[in-house]
Write an enzyme that holds these catalytic residues in place. Structure first.
Site, short mmCIF file in Angstrom:
data_model
loop_
_atom_site.label_atom_id
_atom_site.label_comp_id
_atom_site.label_asym_id
_atom_site.label_seq_id
_atom_site.Cartn_x
_atom_site.Cartn_y
_atom_site.Cartn_z
N LYS A 89 -52.69 17.61 58.99
CA LYS A 89 -54.05 17.88 59.44
C LYS A 89 -55.06 17.20 58.53
CE LYS A 89 -54.95 22.05 61.30
NZ LYS A 89 -55.08 23.53 61.33
C1 E4P Z 1 -56.20 25.87 63.74
O1 E4P Z 1 -55.62 24.85 63.67
C2 E4P Z 1 -57.35 26.23 62.94
O2 E4P Z 1 -57.20 25.82 61.63
C3 E4P Z 1 -57.66 27.71 63.00
O3 E4P Z 1 -57.40 28.16 64.29
C4 E4P Z 1 -59.07 28.00 62.60
O4 E4P Z 1 -59.36 29.32 62.87
P1 E4P Z 1 -60.64 30.06 62.25
O5 E4P Z 1 -61.83 29.51 62.93
O6 E4P Z 1 -60.37 31.49 62.58
O7 E4P Z 1 -60.63 29.79 60.79
#
Ligand code: E4P
Length: 264
Positions: A89
């Site tokens: 990522k």
């Molecule tokens: C997924 O890949 C994201 O990192 C995650 O869903 C972010 O979620 P949040 O907005 O609750 O931090």
């Protein structure tokens, strides 16, 4: 193949993996911190290897822990080398809008054969550019978009249309789930995947009225059981023979068979 699990918790992953209802796992530094990961990249590597082995060949998304362009490249190389099912990522830009992240995404995908999940995106246009840079996955944060007062479904539908129209390979992941309703809505709007936090996945499964219905069925099944017991001990024809007696049912219920004349 719509559901990823958004967690770094081994127990939760094992639970839903056994059910056959998840098709991958996504993590980020906030999620790993919440799950007790420490020791910087050493801790991230250890947990990532554990999850990657547990879910392999299903995909695991692991985020770099820096926005330094050189370190992002070396961390991405390191993470991707840990297991074949790891994708890396990379955020769409830096904390101050630094633009070199798209360059890193493009280089990792096109020159280093590392699959990238471009993340921390709030708009269809950000996702389109990450897809054009070659990202394998583009992650739109649905719950945060809604939090800003925009309708994530509109962003998802617009994005899906553009990706399909231009045959871009990127798959849309919607993250940041906040309520059970999100999941079906975002998939219906055109997401390829929704990455769901464990408690919402449980919320998708368990319905209060299903509980009530199952309870009713089990109660009636027990009565059938009792009825069968009566039948077994006192078959109808026997009862019609007006034999009388007392039996103890499996549920310790006392049943008194009274003598009576069959009304013919
Ligand atoms: C997924 O890949 C994201 O990192 C995650 O869903 C972010 O979620 P949040 O907005 O609750 O931090």
């Amino acid at each position: 193949m719509p559901i990823f699990l958004d967690t770094g918790n081994i127990k939760e992953i094992e639970k839903y993996l056994k059910m056959g209802i998840i098709r991958g796992v996504t993590t980020n530094p906030t999620i790993l911190l919440k799950e007790g990961v420490t020791g910087g990249m050493r801790g991230v590597r250890a947990r990532s290897i554990e999850i990657a082995r547990l879910i392999g060949p299903l995909p695991l998304s692991v985020e770099v822990t820096t926005n330094d362009p050189l370190q992002m490249r070396s961390q991405a190389q390191e993470l991707a080398a840990l297991a074949p099912n790891i994708n890396v990522k990379i955020t769409i830009h830096g904390p101050n809008g630094e633009l070199q992240n798209l360059e890193v995404i493009h280089e990792l995908e096109e020159q280093r054969n590392i699959r990238v999940n471009a993340t921390a995106m709030m708009s269809a246009q950000q996702c389109l550019l990450a897809a054009m840079a070659g990202a394998t996955y583009v992650s739109l944060f649905g719950g945060r978009v809604a939090n800003m007062g925009y309708n994530p479904c509109e962003e998802i539908t617009r994005l899906r249309k553009v990706l399909d129209n231009f045959n871009l390979k990127a798959k849309i992941i919607i993250g940041s789930t906040r309520e059970v309703l999100n999941i079906i809505e975002w998939l219906g709007a055109g997401a390829h995947f929704v990455t769901v936090v464990p408690n919402l996945l449980e919320g998708m499964i368990v319905h209060p009225y299903s509980k009530e219905t199952v309870r009713q069925f089990l109660n009636d099944a027990a009565k059938i059981e009792t009825q069968m017991e009566v039948e077994h001990l006192f078959p109808t024809e026997k009862r019609n023979g007006n034999k009388a007696g007392v039996i103890i049912t499996p549920s310790k219920e006392k049943l008194v068979i009274r003598e009576h004349k069959a009304q013919v």
